[in-house]
Scaffold this active site. Structure first.
Site, short mmCIF file in Angstrom:
data_model
loop_
_atom_site.label_atom_id
_atom_site.label_comp_id
_atom_site.label_asym_id
_atom_site.label_seq_id
_atom_site.Cartn_x
_atom_site.Cartn_y
_atom_site.Cartn_z
NE ARG A 1 5.08 -2.12 -4.69
CZ ARG A 1 6.13 -2.64 -5.31
NH1 ARG A 1 7.21 -1.89 -5.55
NH2 ARG A 1 6.14 -3.90 -5.68
CD GLU B 1 -4.20 -6.52 -8.05
OE1 GLU B 1 -3.25 -7.20 -7.61
OE2 GLU B 1 -4.02 -5.49 -8.71
CD GLU C 1 2.67 -4.49 -3.49
OE1 GLU C 1 1.52 -4.95 -3.30
OE2 GLU C 1 2.97 -3.78 -4.46
#
Length: 356
Positions: free
Chosen positions: A28, A129, A120
């Site tokens: 990431r 989310e 992000e």
């Protein structure tokens, strides 16, 4: 008193262990660092907005790439710690932290619009989310026409898979058969997706695109429901024991940078904290062989009671049924698909398309 799910969501991000998981996710971090710092021509002298800035690491990448101003917007109290981290890296004159939701944020009067938005925002199976909603709101309110989003595209994939840890490994537990236990366990697990890493060899079909998201023009309404109904061709022998879902995000690339950066959560890619999302089946459907058709319908639907969560609804279909439409051409071994493929090939030859 009714709990505000947004407050609960933001408070959860004050737990440093959550950020520890993200900050130790090398794939990431390196994807964002590379996408930003190797495209310094896009960032040099530009105004950048970091949506959900967390510890401030993306804001620091933007400052390292030459951004003249970075507005780091973080709703949780982690904003206070991020200020210290930014100062620790000597970018306090470039990066300004705002402790508020992006919905309540206002640009300084001296700034009309921003050149770039970084964030992000991805959750499990990409949309969990619901943070993409906030990024799109920021895009509509604060981004200049022709401005850039990092990342700017996302692709959601799936493939039927076998799951030996859910099925086969229970045949012998220290000499005791536990198949009945495994059956009850699968029924329990099939009601809620699992977040695990699976081996790439567990996939029994090619990667299939569920959805392609162009962040430059997609709307939040389009994120409310994604329908996927497809016939997939098995590429190897294997038991259809579950559906594996993962995603890629892609970043803009400047003229001076020939390499496009892709952050992938594919089973064969470097492991990330997102892992893969698995929907296990209650029982084996059947064992498939190469060129067997596999048909199913998947619905990814926003939870009306909590916009940050989604329901994943999987229905297995009969690929041999006349009611199930196969792609044209279809590579499966069914007679009707073999004849249709041959007919299409003959039409191509007779019209001379191959030599056009």
């Amino acid at each position: 008193m009714e709990v505000d799910t947004n407050d609960e969501y933001f408070t959860s991000y004050e737990n440093l262990e959550i950020h520890e998981i993200m900050l130790t996710d090398t794939a990431r971090n390196e994807a964002y660092r590379k996408a930003i710092t190797t495209n310094s021509s896009l960032f040099n002298g530009k105004v950048v907005l970091d949506v959900g800035s967390g510890t401030g690491i993306l804001s620091i990448f933007a400052a390292q790439a030459g951004a003249s101003q970075v507005f780091a917007v973080e709703a949780s109290n982690l904003a206070k710690l991020s200020q210290e981290i930014i100062k620790e890296n000597n970018f306090e004159n470039v990066i300004k932290v705002f402790n508020c939701r992006i919905e309540d944020f206002q640009l300084p009067e001296s700034v009309d619009k921003v050149d770039i938005i970084i964030s992000e925002w991805m959750g499990f199976y990409l949309l969990h989310e619901g943070m993409l909603d906030s990024v799109l709101l920021a895009r509509d309110r604060f981004l200049k026409p022709g401005g850039l989003l990092f990342p700017d595209r996302a692709i959601l994939y799936c493939s039927p898979c076998n799951l030996p840890t859910h099925f086969d490994n229970w045949d012998n537990v220290s000499g005791v058969k536990m198949s009945k236990y495994a059956e009850c366990l699968r029924k329990q697990k099939s009601s809620k997706p699992e977040i695990i890493n699976i081996d790439k060899d567990c996939l029994i079909a090619d990667d299939i695109v569920i959805a392609f998201l162009d962040l430059s023009d997609i709307s939040t309404t389009e994120l409310n429901r994604i329908d996927f109904n497809e016939v997939i061709i098995a590429r190897k022998s294997g038991k259809f024991q579950g559906l594996c879902i993962w995603f890629d995000v892609l970043f803009p690339c400047g003229d001076d940078n020939e390499e496009e950066v892709i952050l992938s959560t594919h089973p064969q890619a470097q492991s990330t904290h997102w892992k893969q999302t698995i929907i296990p089946l209650p029982s084996n459907i059947e064992t498939f062989e190469p060129l067997d058709p596999i048909a199913f319908k998947l619905i990814v639907q926003r939870n009306p009671e909590n916009s940050r969560h989604y329901h994943l609804l999987l229905e297995i279909l009969d690929a041999m049924s006349d009611d199930v439409q196969h792609p044209l051409p279809c590579e499966c071994h069914m007679t009707k698909c073999i004849l249709t493929k041959a007919h299409l090939a003959n039409m191509t030859d007779s019209n001379g398309f191959e030599n056009a």
